[in-house]
Design a protein around this motif. Structure first.
Motif, PDB file in Angstrom:
ATOM      1  N   UNK A  51       8.218   6.963   6.529  1.00 26.70           N
ATOM      2  CA  UNK A  51       7.378   5.907   7.077  1.00 26.70           C
ATOM      3  C   UNK A  51       7.981   4.529   6.819  1.00 26.70           C
ATOM      4  N   UNK A  52       8.452   4.296   5.612  1.00 29.34           N
ATOM      5  CA  UNK A  52       9.037   2.998   5.293  1.00 29.34           C
ATOM      6  C   UNK A  52      10.295   2.746   6.120  1.00 29.34           C
ATOM      7  N   UNK A  53      11.121   3.765   6.272  1.00 27.31           N
ATOM      8  CA  UNK A  53      12.339   3.629   7.076  1.00 27.31           C
ATOM      9  C   UNK A  53      12.005   3.330   8.527  1.00 27.31           C
ATOM     10  N   UNK A  54      10.966   3.982   9.037  1.00 32.72           N
ATOM     11  CA  UNK A  54      10.606   3.891  10.439  1.00 32.72           C
ATOM     12  C   UNK A  54       9.780   2.657  10.781  1.00 32.72           C
ATOM     13  N   UNK A  55       9.340   1.923   9.768  1.00 35.52           N
ATOM     14  CA  UNK A  55       8.426   0.809   9.999  1.00 35.52           C
ATOM     15  C   UNK A  55       9.107  -0.416  10.594  1.00 35.52           C
ATOM     16  N   UNK A 101       0.827  -1.214   0.000  1.00 32.87           N
ATOM     17  CA  UNK A 101       0.000   0.000   0.000  1.00 32.87           C
ATOM     18  C   UNK A 101       0.856   1.256   0.000  1.00 32.87           C
ATOM     19  N   UNK A 102       1.888   1.271   0.831  1.00 40.02           N
ATOM     20  CA  UNK A 102       2.775   2.440   0.905  1.00 40.02           C
ATOM     21  C   UNK A 102       3.385   2.752  -0.452  1.00 40.02           C
ATOM     22  N   UNK A 103       3.890   1.742  -1.119  1.00 42.73           N
ATOM     23  CA  UNK A 103       4.524   1.962  -2.420  1.00 42.73           C
ATOM     24  C   UNK A 103       3.506   2.376  -3.480  1.00 42.73           C
ATOM     25  N   UNK A 104       2.280   1.869  -3.326  1.00 39.18           N
ATOM     26  CA  UNK A 104       1.242   2.252  -4.290  1.00 39.18           C
ATOM     27  C   UNK A 104       0.878   3.725  -4.144  1.00 39.18           C
ATOM     28  N   UNK A 105       0.562   4.162  -2.911  1.00 40.96           N
ATOM     29  CA  UNK A 105       0.141   5.557  -2.755  1.00 40.96           C
ATOM     30  C   UNK A 105       1.297   6.510  -3.034  1.00 40.96           C
ATOM     31  N   UNK A 106       2.513   6.065  -2.788  1.00 38.40           N
ATOM     32  CA  UNK A 106       3.663   6.909  -3.128  1.00 38.40           C
ATOM     33  C   UNK A 106       3.747   7.126  -4.629  1.00 38.40           C
TER      34      UNK A 106
END
Length: 293
Positions: free
Chosen positions: A92-96, A74-79
Motif C-alpha cells: 500500500x505504501x509503495x502504491x500510494x 495511520x499506515x505506519x501505526x497499524x503496521x
C-alpha cells in the motif's frame, strides 16, 4: 478469535459509489456468511481502537490522497500493531505515490510516457509537448485518485491555465503524460486479479466530449473478455508486483498490440463486482483463502 475491520473512509459525497452496488456491503455479506465478526471502520477516525482487530481488509479509503500525511502516519501505526492486513502495508505504501510507475518501467514493462514534476518547481511544459510529440497533455498529482486536480492541456493555449498549474505545484508533486487519443475513442481497460489470479475485465469509456472515464463523469462500463495473449502479458505484471495481494487492478490501454500501463491499483480500486456473478464468486473465494477460513 478472528475479528475483521473493513477499512473505509468518511464519505462526504466527493467520491460516490457506483449506484449498482456498494462493494463494502458485498464484502460485509461475504464475512457475515462466513460467520466472522467484522465492522466497517473509517481509517481516519481517531476513536477506533485498531488493536481489537486481528485482520484489516483495506477496501475504500478513498480520501487518502486528500489527507496523505495523515494516511501515512495511520499506515505506519497499524503496521506496528502486527495485524494481518490485505493488501499488505508495504504494498500500500509503495502504491500510494504514482512514482511507482518508474519501478514498473525499470522492470521492462511499458507505461504511458510520464514526466514527473517536483513540488515547488516551475514546469516547462513546452518541453513536455515536444518530448511526447503531442498537442495535448494531461497533468495530475502523483498522489491522487478520482481525477483529482487533473487537467487536460492544449499546446496552443495551455498558458491560460499556468497560474492554476503553478498553484498546484506549490503543494505537491505532479506528473505529466501525453493525452492518449485511444482513451477518448476506445476507453481504458481494467483487469481484476484476486490472489494473483485473473478474475474479470471491463472497458471504461468516457462520454462524448469528456476525457475522464470515471462513472461520476458520465463514463460507461462494459465487461470484456481478454485474449490469452493479453492475459499472458498482464499476468507478468501481476506476478512481479502484486502476486501476494488479495486484489489488484491493472489499468491501461492497448495500442497496436502493445499494453501501456496507466495505473496498478493496489490500495482501494473499485472492483466492478456488479458485472457478473463469477466476479463476486471469485472475490468471495479469494477473501476466504486470505483469511484462512
Amino acid at each position: 478469535m478472528m475479528k475483521v475491520a473493513i477499512v473505509t473512509y468518511d464519505s462526504k459525497g466527493s467520491y460516490p459509489d457506483y449506484n449498482e452496488e456498494d462493494e463494502n456491503l458485498v464484502l460485509g455479506n461475504i464475512l457475515k456468511n462466513l460467520d466472522l465478526d467484522y465492522k466497517l471502520e473509517i481509517w481516519s477516525d481517531p476513536q477506533v481502537d485498531w488493536t481489537q482487530f486481528t485482520h484489516l481488509l483495506i477496501k475504500s479509503p478513498w480520501d487518502y490522497f486528500d489527507r496523505y500525511p495523515e494516511f501515512l502516519i495511520w499506515c505506519n501505526y497499524v503496521r506496528s500493531l502486527g495485524l494481518k492486513i490485505f493488501n499488505n502495508m508495504d504494498t500500500i505504501l509503495w502504491n500510494s505515490d504514482k512514482k511507482y510507475l518508474l519501478d514498473v518501467q525499470k522492470k521492462g514493462f511499458q507505461i504511458v510516457p510520464t514526466f514527473f514534476l517536483e513540488k515547488g518547481n516551475e514546469p516547462d511544459l513546452e518541453i513536455c509537448f515536444q518530448k511526447f510529440d503531442t498537442d495535448h497533455l494531461v497533468i495530475k498529482p502523483t498522489v491522487s485518485g478520482g481525477s483529482k486536480n487533473t487537467l487536460k492541456l492544449d499546446k496552443n493555449n495551455w498558458r491560460i491555465q499556468k497560474s492554476t498549474i503553478d498553484s498546484f505545484l506549490e503543494s505537491e508533486d505532479y506528473m505529466v503524460q501525453p493525452f492518449i487519443e485511444e482513451i477518448a475513442s476506445v476507453g481504458e481497460y481494467s483487469y481484476l486479479y484476486f490472489n494473483g489470479q485473473f478474475s474479470h475485465a471491463v472497458l471504461k469509456s468516457a462520454k462524448t466530449g469528456e476525457f475522464r472515464v470515471q462513472h461520476y463523469f458520465g463514463g460507461q462500463v462494459q465487461q470484456v473478455n481478454p485474449s490469452s495473449d493479453q492475459l499472458h502479458y498482464l499476468q507478468k505484471i501481476v506476478n512481479e508486483f502484486a502476486s501476494e495481494t488479495l486484489y489488484a487492478r491493472v489499468d491501461g490501454i492497448w495500442i497496436e498490440g502493445v499494453f501501456y500501463l496507466m495505473e496498478l491499483e493496489l490500495i482501494e480500486p473499485y472492483l466492478f463486482l456488479f458485472t457478473s456473478e463469477s466476479a463476486k464468486n471469485n472475490y468471495r473465494e479469494a477473501v476466504k483463502k486470505k483469511l484462512g477460513v
